[in-house]
Design a protein around this motif. Structure first.
Motif, PDB file in Angstrom:
ATOM      1  N   TRP A  97       0.822  -1.214   0.000  1.00 14.00           N
ATOM      2  CA  TRP A  97       0.000   0.000   0.000  1.00 14.00           C
ATOM      3  C   TRP A  97       0.854   1.261   0.000  1.00 14.00           C
ATOM      4  N   ARG A  98       2.040   1.205   0.648  1.00  3.97           N
ATOM      5  CA  ARG A  98       2.949   2.358   0.585  1.00  3.97           C
ATOM      6  C   ARG A  98       3.520   2.497  -0.822  1.00  3.97           C
ATOM      7  N   GLU A 151       2.116   1.564  -3.632  1.00  2.00           N
ATOM      8  CA  GLU A 151       1.059   2.094  -4.501  1.00  2.00           C
ATOM      9  C   GLU A 151       0.891   3.599  -4.301  1.00  2.00           C
ATOM     10  N   ARG A 152       1.037   4.039  -3.042  1.00  2.00           N
ATOM     11  CA  ARG A 152       0.885   5.471  -2.761  1.00  2.00           C
ATOM     12  C   ARG A 152       2.005   6.273  -3.422  1.00  2.00           C
ATOM     13  N   TYR A 154       1.527   9.087  -6.264  1.00  3.46           N
ATOM     14  CA  TYR A 154       2.051  10.446  -6.064  1.00  3.46           C
ATOM     15  C   TYR A 154       2.824  10.918  -7.301  1.00  3.46           C
ATOM     16  N   ASN A 205      -5.376   6.588 -10.337  1.00  2.68           N
ATOM     17  CA  ASN A 205      -4.747   7.195  -9.167  1.00  2.68           C
ATOM     18  C   ASN A 205      -5.605   8.310  -8.585  1.00  2.68           C
ATOM     19  N   LYS A 232      -5.454   6.036  -4.750  1.00  4.64           N
ATOM     20  CA  LYS A 232      -4.427   6.417  -3.782  1.00  4.64           C
ATOM     21  C   LYS A 232      -4.062   7.898  -3.832  1.00  4.64           C
ATOM     22  N   ALA A 233      -4.259   8.554  -4.969  1.00  3.31           N
ATOM     23  CA  ALA A 233      -3.913   9.971  -5.102  1.00  3.31           C
ATOM     24  C   ALA A 233      -5.143  10.871  -4.991  1.00  3.31           C
ATOM     25  N   PRO A 284       5.341  12.482  -1.174  1.00  2.53           N
ATOM     26  CA  PRO A 284       4.242  11.501  -1.120  1.00  2.53           C
ATOM     27  C   PRO A 284       3.316  11.783   0.062  1.00  2.53           C
ATOM     28  N   THR A 285       2.060  11.424  -0.072  1.00  5.70           N
ATOM     29  CA  THR A 285       1.065  11.683   0.969  1.00  5.70           C
ATOM     30  C   THR A 285       1.438  10.966   2.256  1.00  5.70           C
ATOM     31  N   LYS A 286       1.497  11.748   3.354  1.00  5.87           N
ATOM     32  CA  LYS A 286       1.843  11.214   4.672  1.00  5.87           C
ATOM     33  C   LYS A 286       0.943  11.871   5.693  1.00  5.87           C
TER      34      LYS A 286
END
Length: 402
Positions: free
Chosen positions: A232-233, A235-236, A240, A248, A252-253, A360-362
């Motif tokens: 999953w990380r 894919e994220r 991104y 996306n 995930k995006a 990346p999204t965090k």
């Protein structure tokens, strides 16, 4: 100064210092720093209200009032100010003595978070301890206490900082154990911030350059492996890199694409306070992780620039205070001040980078501004310690004694 800080403004209410009279007109505390911090918290409270006002329209928050998050954030800020005032009264010498114990106690809390029935899970992550009135997030505590612990460790081990086994390895093992606990929650973002804090303080403390470079490369490898081995990380990350690809943008995006839309709608001066469309259930977590996107949509590039400038000023001031302390041989105080600057700066940078699509999204909040009790309170306590360091610097420069 009359607002909420009477104990700072007069020599009668301030901590007693021997040998200090009226020989200098130097202020007893950094008033601009106080006002910048208060301004960011109040500005954040307004934007949290704006970003969350429509949430009760959704089934998840159907039982909430429109002002629910505003009232809670105002309560968090009130508690944060009180906690900050109390933290300011504690001498830096005391903080140094307590640093290892606070670090170990917070590590125990990180373990408790993972215990079923004790730790509280939200959206698949177990990061909180329920205290009924509010949820405590130990990872936020660790960000502050790793600053104090790393600064104290560097001072205590100064003679061994160029040696692997006695100087560098014990600190690496401690941070590695913290990282393991955080990855089990999981909270990769907090781990990244804590690693940056510890590495930054060790670097400023004079660690061997070869060991520093080696551990830096090792950490890059570890973070890469964590991402590669976590589907999953992974894919994220791919999402991104191409957020506008249809799969996306709807997967995930999704958050990132709507965050970018918010900034695009805001243009130079924004659509006006309260006028955001993205906060109307399009942009998830608009009042926490993506508060800057709402600021960008409602207040435009100008509003975002003001926020960036204020955080830059806080970080710059923290390093100036730290430099002054080190110049007076107050090494622990100087490293702690710079560590607080690294903490606030790195977390703000990551949050802004995520909102702007640069990272990346965090799940990291914007310090002092995003909704959340643990974050605001611990940020305020950390900055109160920074103010105390500056206060003690000023006392010593006037010829007084702490």
């Amino acid at each position: 100064m009359k607002f909420a800080l009477p104990s700072f403004g007069s020599t009668a209410a301030a901590p007693r210092v021997a040998g200090v009279g009226q020989r200098s007109k130097m202020m007893e505390y950094d008033q601009p720093l106080v006002w910048v911090v208060v301004l960011l918290m109040l500005f954040g409270m307004v934007m949290v209200y704006s970003a969350s006002i429509a949430l009760p329209d959704s089934p998840k928050y159907a039982n909430y009032k429109n002002s629910h998050f505003l009232i809670r954030q105002a309560s968090f800020i009130a508690v944060a100010l009180v906690a900050g005032l109390l933290a300011f009264r504690v001498r830096i010498e005391t903080w140094q003595r307590l640093a290892p114990w606070l670090f170990v106690a917070t590590m125990v809390l990180l373990v408790l978070v993972l215990v079923p029935g004790i730790g509280k899970g939200v959206n698949g992550a177990r990061r909180w301890l329920s205290l009924k009135v509010f949820n405590l997030q130990p990872s936020e505590m660790m960000k502050l206490f790793v600053v104090l612990y790393a600064a104290d460790y560097t001072v205590r081990k100064q003679a061994y900082m160029h040696k692997l086994t006695k100087g560098f390895l014990p600190m690496t093992v401690a941070i590695g154990f913290v990282g393991l606990l955080l990855l089990l929650e999981p909270d990769l973002g907090a781990f990244g911030v804590i690693v940056c804090i510890a590495m930054g303080i060790l670097f400023l403390g004079g660690i061997n350059g070869i060991w520093f470079g080696g551990i830096g490369a090792t950490l890059v490898g570890i973070f890469t492996m964590v991402i590669v081995l976590s589907p999953w990380r992974r894919e994220r990350i791919f999402a991104y890199l191409n957020p506008w690809e249809e799969g996306n943008a709807l997967g995930k995006a999704y958050q990132l694409s709507h965050s970018l839309i918010a900034f695009g709608r805001g243009e130079l001066f924004g659509v006006g306070l309260g006028g955001s469309v993205e906060k109307l259930h399009y942009l998830p977590e608009a009042h926490t992780d993506f508060l800057l996107a709402v600021i960008g949509e409602e207040l435009g590039f100008a509003g975002v620039l003001v926020v960036v400038a204020l955080f830059y000023w806080i970080v710059k001031r923290a390093f100036e205070i730290g430099r002054q302390a080190i110049a007076m041989d107050l090494t622990f105080a100087g490293l702690a001040a710079k560590g607080i600057g690294i903490w606030i700066g790195v977390q703000a940078f990551i949050n802004m980078g995520v909102n702007l699509g640069l990272l990346p999204t965090k799940g990291l909040t914007l310090p002092l501004m995003s909704y959340g009790g643990s974050g605001v309170v611990l940020n305020c306590v950390g900055l109160a310690i920074l103010l105390r360091i500056d206060y003690e610097n000023r006392v010593l420069m006037r010829g007084g004694r702490i």
